[in-house]
Write an enzyme that holds these catalytic residues in place. Structure first.
Site, PDB file in Angstrom:
ATOM      1  CB  SER A 529     -45.909 -75.581  17.139  1.00 31.20           C
ATOM      2  OG  SER A 529     -46.978 -74.922  16.557  1.00 31.20           O
ATOM      3  NE  ARG A 530     -38.903 -72.850  17.385  1.00 32.42           N
ATOM      4  CZ  ARG A 530     -38.776 -72.062  16.332  1.00 32.42           C
ATOM      5  NH1 ARG A 530     -39.659 -72.077  15.360  1.00 32.42           N
ATOM      6  NH2 ARG A 530     -37.760 -71.253  16.229  1.00 32.42           N
TER       7      ARG A 530
END
Ligand SMILES: NC(=O)C1=CN([C@@H]2O[C@H](COP(=O)(O)OP(=O)(O)OC[C@H]3O[C@@H](n4cnc5c(N)ncnc54)[C@H](O)[C@@H]3O)[C@@H](O)[C@H]2O)[C@H](O)CC1
Ligand code: K
Length: 555
Positions: A529-530
Site C-alpha cells: 500500500s505504498r
C-alpha cells in the site's frame, strides 16, 4: 542450484545455506540465503527457483503483473531482459524472427481442422512418433506456458478439466507437470478413456495424491481455483457439445483465468464460437500450429506449444511458425498489449526493513543488499544511475557500472572529458541510485566525488578486456561525431596498431576512475500500500562526526 543453461537439469552437490535469523526476519525470506552464483551463467529456471525461494510466501499479483512477467520472460524487448533469461542463448536469427512475430502475429500460419488431423497422422505414421510421446510434449508445453503466465506463488490452485480424447490426455499430462512445478492440482475427468495410455496417466496422478473431482462437485468450488484448464475438446470436436460436457463448459463461461488447450472447448475448430457457447478463455495454448479459430481468440495470453514439428511437416503444409526461445517448450504468440502506463504498478508485499535489523554502518548495509542482489541473479546488480549537476545547478543523469566499493567510497570509471566528468570538475557533488527491482529495493547514496589515483585507474584499465581498452581510446565521449563510421574506423586502426598482444595498451590520460565519498545513504524497501520503509544514514547531524545517525523517513 545449477548454473547450467538447461532448465531441466539440476546440479546436485554441496549447496551452501547460510542461516541468517536476523536478516530472515528483516527480509521475510524464511531465514535462508543462497550462496551467490555467477548470474551470467544462470538459466531461467534457476533464476525462477531462486526467486521463489527469495519471494515472501504470499505475493499479490494482479493481472497486469502476470502480463509484465510474460513480457520479461518471453519477449526480447531489451538486452537486459534478454540476458536475464533463456533468450540469451537464442541465435540472432531466431531473435529477429521472434521479434517479427511479436510485432506481426499474422506472420504465423493458422491451420484447418483437416490439416491438423493430417499432421497428426503424418507424425504418428511415417514420421515415427507415438501418441504417448506427442501427448507428453504437448502436456509439458501447456504446463510450461501456465508457469509463465500464472506464476506459481500467486496462482497455486489449479483445476484441470479433461475431455474424452487426446485433448483430455494433454490435460492429464499437464496436471502432472504442474504438480511437479509446485502447483496444487485437482482434476475432473468425467468420461475416462479405456486405453492403457489413459489408465497410466490417471495412475500417475493418483500416485501423486492429486484428487479427482466429480463434475457435480464443481459448481460450488470452481471459484476456489486460481487457474482452470480447459482440456475438454481439441481439434477433433464437431457439432454441439453433448452431455456432460455441455454443462461443464457452461461452468467455465465468465470464469477468470481459464486456459484452453489447443481449442476453446465448444468452439468450431475453424470458425470460432459459432455455437454461441460463450467461452472466452484468458489464455490459449495452441499445439503444433494454431488452428483457424485461434484468430478469434481475444484473451490475454496466446502461446504455441508442441515443439516437435519436423521441417518436413512445416514445408509440406507451408507452416510459418516462430522459433522457440532457448530450451523452452512454449513460445508467446499473442499480440503485444497496448500499455496504459498509469496502470503499471506493483504491490510490494512481504519484505520489511526495520531499524532493529539495520547495520550500524551503512557500508555494511549496502554490502548486505548488494550481495542479496547478486545472489538473486539480478542482471547487472552493479548498474547505478549517476546524477551530477553543473555549477549552474542544471542536472544530468545516466547509468554507469559500479566497479568497486569499500569504506572509502563507490568507484566507477569513465572518460574524463565526458559531460559527467566536466560537471564533476565544476561541482563535485553527485548522487548514485541502485534499483533492484525484484527485491523491491533502492539504495541512494550522495556525496562528494574525487578522481581515484592514477595507479588505481591504471590497474583497473589493464584488467579490462583488450577490446574495451581500445574502445576507451577510440571514444572522445560526449563529443559530436559525424557518424558511426568514425568510431569503427578509429577502432580498426587501433586494433591493427595493437594487434601484437604483447604490446601493453597505455591508459589514455583522458580515462580513469571517480570515487564518491558518501555523506548520506538511504535504503528503501518497497512495502504494501505504498507504505514503504525508508531509512537514512547521515553524518552532518551527528554529534561525533564519525558516527552515522539513522532516521526513518515517511514514504
Ligand atoms: N498432432 C498434434 O497436434 C497433437 C495434438 N494432441 C492433442 O490432441 C487433440 C486432438 O485429439 P483427438 O483425440 O483427435 O480429439 P479431441 O480431444 O478434440 O476430442 C475428441 C473426442 O471428443 C468427442 N467429441 C467430438 N465432438 C464432440 C461433441 N460435439 N460432443 C461430445 N463429444 C465430442 C469425440 O468422440 C472424441 O472422443 C489436439 O487438439 C491436441 O490437444 C496430442 O496430444 C499431441 C499431438
Ligand atoms: K480445449
Amino acid at each position: 542450484f545449477c548454473p547450467n543453461l538447461h532448465r531441466n537439469r539440476l546440479r546436485v552437490g554441496t549447496c551452501k545455506w547460510q542461516d541468517k535469523p536476523a536478516s530472515a526476519k528483516v527480509h521475510g525470506y524464511h531465514g535462508i540465503t543462497l550462496s551467490p552464483i555467477a548470474p551470467t551463467s544462470a538459466c531461467l529456471h534457476c533464476i525462477q527457483e531462486r526467486q521463489s525461494l527469495f519471494k515472501p510466501p504470499v505475493t499479490v499479483y494482479d493481472k497486469y503483473q502476470s502480463l509484465s512477467h510474460r513480457v520479461h520472460t518471453y519477449t526480447p524487448l531489451s538486452k537486459s531482459q534478454a540476458s536475464d533469461q533463456q533468450l540469451f542463448h537464442t541465435t540472432k536469427k531466431d531473435m529477429d524472427s521472434l521479434v517479427q512475430h511479436l510485432h506481426d502475429p499474422n506472420s504465423i500460419s493458422y491451420i484447418s481442422q483437416e490439416a491438423a488431423a493430417a499432421i497428426d497422422e503424418l507424425l504418428m505414421g511415417p514420421l515415427g512418433f507415438s501418441v504417448d510421446q506427442l501427448m507428453e510434449l504437448a502436456g509439458l508445453s501447456v504446463a510450461s506456458a501456465i508457469f509463465e503466465a500464472y506464476p506459481v506463488q500467486a496462482n497455486n490452485r489449479v483445476l484441470v478439466i479433461c475431455g474424452p480424447g487426446n485433448n483430455g490426455g494433454d490435460g492429464l499430462v499437464a496436471a502432472r507437470h504442474l504438480h511437479h512445478f509446485g502447483y496444487s492440482l485437482s482434476v475432473c475427468y468425467p468420461k475416462r478413456t479405456d486405453k492403457p495410455l489413459y489408465h497410466g496417466l490417471v495412475t500417475q496422478l493418483e500416485s501423486l495424491s492429486i484428487p479427482f473431482l466429480l463434475e457435480d462437485e464443481l459448481p460450488s468450488i470452481l471459484s476456489s481455483f486460481d487457474v482452470v484448464v480447459d482440456a475438454i475438446f481439441g481439434f477433433s470436436f464437431r457439432g454441439q457439445p453433448r452431455p456432460p460436457f455441455d454443462a461443464l463448459i457452461q461452468k467455465l463461461v465468465g470464469l477468470p483465468n481459464v486456459v484452453s488447450v489447443d481449442i476453446p472447448s465448444g468452439w468450431h475448430v475453424e470458425e470460432g464460437d459459432i455455437n454461441g457457447i460463450g467461452l472466452h478463455p484468458d489464455m490459449l495454448v495452441s499445439l503444433t500450429a494454431p488452428k483457424l479459430c485461434a484468430r478469434k481468440f481475444k484473451g490475454l495470453h496466446h502461446f504455441l506449444g508442441g515443439r516437435f514439428v519436423p521441417p518436413l511437416i512445416a514445408e509440406k503444409f507451408g507452416l510459418k511458425l516462430p522459433p522457440y526461445p532457448g530450451t523452452s517448450q512454449c513460445v508467446w504468440i499473442g499480440k503485444l498489449p497496448s500499455i496504459d502506463v498509469g496502470s503499471l504498478r506493483e504491490n510490494y508485499v512481504g519484505a520489511v526493513l526495520l531499524e532493529e535489523h539495520l547495520n550500524a554502518d551503512p557500508f555494511s548495509q549496502f554490502k548486505e543488499w548488494f550481495e542479496d542482489a547478486v545472489a538473486m541473479g539480478l542482471p547487472e546488480p552493479n548498474a547505478m544511475t549517476l546524477a551530477t549537476a553543473n555549477k549552474e545547478g542544471h542536472p544530468s543523469a545516466r547509468m554507469v557500472l559500479l566497479k568497486g566499493y569499500d569504506e572509502h567510497g563507490f568507484v566507477w570509471y569513465t572518460n574524463y572529458g565526458s559531460r559527467k566528468a566536466l560537471e564533476l570538475a565544476s561541482n563535485p557533488w553527485a548522487s548514485i541510485v541502485f534499483f533492484w527491482e525484484r527485491l523491491h529495493r533502492q539504495a541512494r547514496i550522495t556525496g562528494c566525488v574525487e578522481k581515484v589515483s592514477s595507479e588505481e585507474s591504471d590497474e583497473y584499465f589493464h584488467s579490462r578486456p583488450r577490446e574495451s581498452q581500445i574502445g576507451a581510446l577510440v571514444s572522445a565521449q560526449s563529443t559530436v561525431i559525424a557518424g558511426r563510421h568514425v568510431l569503427d574506423q578509429a577502432y580498426e586502426d587501433l586494433q591493427s596498431r595493437y594487434a601484437d598482444k604483447s604490446i601493453i595498451i597505455p591508459r589514455p590520460d583522458h580515462w580513469g576512475g571517480f570515487r564518491l565519498q558518501p555523506e548520506a545513504f538511504e535504503f528503501w524497501q518497497g512495502r504494501e500500500s505504498r507504505l514503504h520503509d525508508r531509512l537514512t544514514y547521515t553524518k552532518e547531524m551527528a554529534v561525533d562526526k564519525s558516527n552515522w545517525v539513522i532516521h526513518r523517513l515517511a514514504p
